[in-house]
Motif scaffolding. Structure first.
Motif, mmCIF file in Angstrom:
data_model
loop_
_atom_site.group_PDB
_atom_site.id
_atom_site.type_symbol
_atom_site.label_atom_id
_atom_site.label_comp_id
_atom_site.label_asym_id
_atom_site.label_seq_id
_atom_site.Cartn_x
_atom_site.Cartn_y
_atom_site.Cartn_z
ATOM 1 N N THR A 22 0.845 -1.188 0.000
ATOM 2 C CA THR A 22 0.000 0.000 0.000
ATOM 3 C C THR A 22 0.881 1.239 0.000
ATOM 4 O O THR A 22 1.695 1.428 0.914
ATOM 5 C CB THR A 22 -0.905 0.025 1.241
ATOM 6 O OG1 THR A 22 -1.664 -1.184 1.299
ATOM 7 C CG2 THR A 22 -1.842 1.224 1.195
ATOM 8 N N PRO A 23 0.752 2.128 -1.002
ATOM 9 C CA PRO A 23 1.593 3.329 -1.021
ATOM 10 C C PRO A 23 1.193 4.301 0.080
ATOM 11 O O PRO A 23 0.027 4.350 0.495
ATOM 12 C CB PRO A 23 1.336 3.918 -2.408
ATOM 13 C CG PRO A 23 0.035 3.353 -2.843
ATOM 14 C CD PRO A 23 -0.097 2.017 -2.194
ATOM 15 N N ALA A 24 2.144 5.054 0.561
ATOM 16 C CA ALA A 24 1.896 6.020 1.638
ATOM 17 C C ALA A 24 0.807 7.006 1.225
ATOM 18 O O ALA A 24 0.801 7.514 0.103
ATOM 19 C CB ALA A 24 3.182 6.759 1.970
ATOM 20 N N GLY A 25 -0.110 7.251 2.129
ATOM 21 C CA GLY A 25 -1.180 8.202 1.866
ATOM 22 C C GLY A 25 -2.381 7.607 1.158
ATOM 23 O O GLY A 25 -3.345 8.313 0.863
ATOM 24 N N HIS A 26 -2.306 6.324 0.850
ATOM 25 C CA HIS A 26 -3.416 5.645 0.185
ATOM 26 C C HIS A 26 -3.784 4.421 1.018
ATOM 27 O O HIS A 26 -3.052 3.991 1.883
ATOM 28 C CB HIS A 26 -3.024 5.244 -1.233
ATOM 29 C CG HIS A 26 -2.598 6.401 -2.083
ATOM 30 N ND1 HIS A 26 -3.472 7.146 -2.837
ATOM 31 C CD2 HIS A 26 -1.378 6.973 -2.252
ATOM 32 C CE1 HIS A 26 -2.821 8.106 -3.457
ATOM 33 N NE2 HIS A 26 -1.538 8.024 -3.118
ATOM 34 N N GLY A 27 -4.934 3.879 0.742
ATOM 35 C CA GLY A 27 -5.365 2.734 1.550
ATOM 36 C C GLY A 27 -6.538 2.043 0.916
ATOM 37 O O GLY A 27 -6.481 1.622 -0.238
ATOM 38 N N PRO A 28 -7.661 1.931 1.652
ATOM 39 C CA PRO A 28 -8.812 1.180 1.144
ATOM 40 C C PRO A 28 -9.369 1.706 -0.177
ATOM 41 O O PRO A 28 -9.852 0.923 -1.000
ATOM 42 C CB PRO A 28 -9.839 1.322 2.271
ATOM 43 C CG PRO A 28 -9.022 1.564 3.498
ATOM 44 C CD PRO A 28 -7.849 2.378 3.040
ATOM 45 N N GLU A 29 -9.315 3.026 -0.390
ATOM 46 C CA GLU A 29 -9.869 3.575 -1.633
ATOM 47 C C GLU A 29 -9.079 3.098 -2.854
ATOM 48 O O GLU A 29 -9.655 2.695 -3.865
ATOM 49 C CB GLU A 29 -9.881 5.102 -1.572
ATOM 50 C CG GLU A 29 -10.940 5.688 -0.665
ATOM 51 C CD GLU A 29 -10.863 7.204 -0.636
ATOM 52 O OE1 GLU A 29 -11.845 7.841 -1.066
ATOM 53 O OE2 GLU A 29 -9.838 7.747 -0.200
ATOM 54 N N LEU A 30 -7.769 3.148 -2.766
ATOM 55 C CA LEU A 30 -6.951 2.668 -3.879
ATOM 56 C C LEU A 30 -7.129 1.163 -4.044
ATOM 57 O O LEU A 30 -7.188 0.659 -5.175
ATOM 58 C CB LEU A 30 -5.482 3.010 -3.659
ATOM 59 C CG LEU A 30 -4.529 2.555 -4.776
ATOM 60 C CD1 LEU A 30 -4.918 3.161 -6.114
ATOM 61 C CD2 LEU A 30 -3.083 2.905 -4.428
ATOM 62 N N HIS A 31 -7.222 0.460 -2.935
ATOM 63 C CA HIS A 31 -7.469 -0.988 -2.982
ATOM 64 C C HIS A 31 -8.761 -1.269 -3.749
ATOM 65 O O HIS A 31 -8.825 -2.175 -4.598
ATOM 66 C CB HIS A 31 -7.553 -1.527 -1.557
ATOM 67 C CG HIS A 31 -7.611 -3.018 -1.481
ATOM 68 N ND1 HIS A 31 -7.891 -3.686 -0.315
ATOM 69 C CD2 HIS A 31 -7.447 -3.982 -2.423
ATOM 70 C CE1 HIS A 31 -7.884 -4.991 -0.541
ATOM 71 N NE2 HIS A 31 -7.617 -5.199 -1.813
ATOM 72 N N SER A 32 -9.783 -0.478 -3.482
ATOM 73 C CA SER A 32 -11.064 -0.647 -4.151
ATOM 74 C C SER A 32 -10.935 -0.410 -5.653
ATOM 75 O O SER A 32 -11.499 -1.159 -6.464
ATOM 76 C CB SER A 32 -12.082 0.323 -3.545
ATOM 77 O OG SER A 32 -13.328 0.247 -4.208
ATOM 78 N N ALA A 33 -10.182 0.615 -6.034
ATOM 79 C CA ALA A 33 -9.980 0.909 -7.458
ATOM 80 C C ALA A 33 -9.220 -0.227 -8.143
ATOM 81 O O ALA A 33 -9.553 -0.638 -9.267
ATOM 82 C CB ALA A 33 -9.246 2.233 -7.625
ATOM 83 N N LEU A 34 -8.198 -0.746 -7.463
ATOM 84 C CA LEU A 34 -7.427 -1.860 -8.017
ATOM 85 C C LEU A 34 -8.292 -3.106 -8.186
ATOM 86 O O LEU A 34 -8.186 -3.823 -9.180
ATOM 87 C CB LEU A 34 -6.230 -2.173 -7.126
ATOM 88 C CG LEU A 34 -5.052 -1.206 -7.170
ATOM 89 C CD1 LEU A 34 -4.030 -1.565 -6.102
ATOM 90 C CD2 LEU A 34 -4.392 -1.227 -8.550
ATOM 91 N N ARG A 35 -9.138 -3.357 -7.211
ATOM 92 C CA ARG A 35 -10.017 -4.521 -7.294
ATOM 93 C C ARG A 35 -11.000 -4.378 -8.459
ATOM 94 O O ARG A 35 -11.331 -5.361 -9.131
ATOM 95 C CB ARG A 35 -10.774 -4.725 -5.987
ATOM 96 C CG ARG A 35 -9.907 -5.285 -4.873
ATOM 97 C CD ARG A 35 -10.728 -5.567 -3.611
ATOM 98 N NE ARG A 35 -11.775 -6.543 -3.874
ATOM 99 C CZ ARG A 35 -11.606 -7.868 -3.854
ATOM 100 N NH1 ARG A 35 -10.406 -8.373 -3.606
ATOM 101 N NH2 ARG A 35 -12.620 -8.675 -4.086
ATOM 102 N N ALA A 36 -11.476 -3.154 -8.711
ATOM 103 C CA ALA A 36 -12.384 -2.928 -9.836
ATOM 104 C C ALA A 36 -11.682 -3.235 -11.153
ATOM 105 O O ALA A 36 -12.248 -3.896 -12.041
ATOM 106 C CB ALA A 36 -12.889 -1.483 -9.825
ATOM 107 N N VAL A 37 -10.444 -2.773 -11.286
ATOM 108 C CA VAL A 37 -9.673 -3.055 -12.499
ATOM 109 C C VAL A 37 -9.431 -4.556 -12.630
ATOM 110 O O VAL A 37 -9.603 -5.142 -13.708
ATOM 111 C CB VAL A 37 -8.330 -2.287 -12.484
ATOM 112 C CG1 VAL A 37 -7.430 -2.769 -13.609
ATOM 113 C CG2 VAL A 37 -8.570 -0.791 -12.597
ATOM 114 N N ALA A 38 -9.012 -5.192 -11.533
ATOM 115 C CA ALA A 38 -8.700 -6.624 -11.562
ATOM 116 C C ALA A 38 -9.928 -7.463 -11.913
ATOM 117 O O ALA A 38 -9.829 -8.468 -12.627
ATOM 118 C CB ALA A 38 -8.130 -7.063 -10.213
#
Length: 333
Positions: A22-38
């Protein structure tokens, strides 16, 4: 915790990988975006595998945002990506190679750019294809267009899906590159390449040799030199060219060398920036023949450029020949 049984290893899924990356300053929201792409990549893989059974070969009879003729699967893949991203509250903007303008999806924090089906002209002959994507943080108050017209150096995450003998998701969140393979039995993305590092030099180049007679002098001299084994690397280079950017880049990432196109043909926003981020994160380089790709500020959504991606020393040697960019031209095939 009980010790793992002999011969049984825990499965490292995309969710587990993200927790450790998880990159600094990011968390569940970026995870959610990645899951949508995946998830979209899974769905595109399924439709691609069934294209012949579902009547999805051939032209759609329409044109995409960049003016290229669309295949039926271009349209299907684009619809899948847009649907998945629209359902993700973390994504506020989606910009596709197949759309004229970015799509405003809401107030989400991230803007996702993508080429939904790279290499789609190869679909009808069952050659590997892929999906290329990148994720930016949307600047406060930015319009949808401004949100995606950012230099690639500002990407938060990038990657590609590869549809071949295996379905893979290769990605980076800014701390290296990992490769995950879709396990059809589990329905999960499983880490199979924990830390991909491109060799600093390879022995394979990938571009269309049939256009040699129109190449600039510098590019022609460079290719002639490495073919003879008279370049900085003492071994003779070989050519390997699929004409599917994801496939050619994937091989390059794992084995070294470089892949590219000397014409201003590939899109900076949808192809150049995400792939250049991956190559740099793996220790390689992305160049337009003169400049670092990630330093170029896009001026238009469908801006095109020459693109060379690969091992750092190979790209540096290529650039040293100076005149390696071919003029713009459209070919029939």
């Amino acid at each position: 915790m009980a010790a793992a049984r002999a011969g049984v290893q825990p499965v490292e899924t995309l969710d587990v990988w993200y927790e450790a990356n998880t990159p600094a300053g990011h968390g569940p929201e970026l995870h959610s975006a990645l899951r949508a792409v995946a998830t979209a990549v899974k769905a595109i893989a399924a439709r691609t595998a069934r294209a012949g059974l579902e009547g999805l070969y051939g032209a759609a009879g329409t044109t995409g945002g960049g003016g290229d003729s669309q295949k039926k699967l271009d349209v299907v893949a684009n619809d899948i990506m847009v649907a998945q991203l629209s359902a993700c509250p973390a994504v506020g903007v989606a910009a596709s190679e197949e759309e004229e303008a970015p799509l405003a999806l809401g107030s989400g924090r991230y803007a996702v750019v993508f080429d939904p089906l790279d290499g789609s002209r190869n679909i009808d002959v069952a050659i590997p294809t892929g999906t290329i994507w990148g994720i930016y943080e949307r600047p406060a108050g930015a319009s949808p267009e401004a949100a995606v017209l950012q230099a690639g150096s500002k990407l938060v995450a990038a990657g590609y899906g590869l549809y071949s003998s295996a379905t893979m998701l290769v990605l980076s969140t800014g701390s290296g590159v990992a490769g995950l393979t879709l396990d059809s039995l589990l329905g999960e993305w499983v880490v199979t390449h924990r830390s991909i590092k491109i060799p600093d030099r390879g022995q394979i180049y990938s571009l269309n040799d049939a256009r040699r007679w129109e190449w600039p002098d510098g590019l022609r001299r460079y290719i002639d030199t490495i073919q003879r084994g008279e370049g900085e690397h003492p071994k003779q280079y070989s050519a390997r060219y699929v004409c599917s950017l994801v496939a050619d880049v994937h091989r390059t990432l794992l084995t070294g060398g470089w892949a590219g196109n000397p014409r201003p043909h590939l899109r900076l926003v949808y192809e150049g920036n995400p792939l250049a981020m991956l190559l740099e994160q793996a220790g390689g380089s992305g160049s337009d023949g003169k400049r670092r790709v990630l330093s170029i500020a896009p001026s238009a959504l469908h801006q095109r450029l020459p693109l060379f991606l690969g091992s750092a020393r190979d790209i540096a040697e290529l650039e040293s020949y100076g005149d390696v960019q071919q003029g713009a031209k459209t070919y029939e095939l």
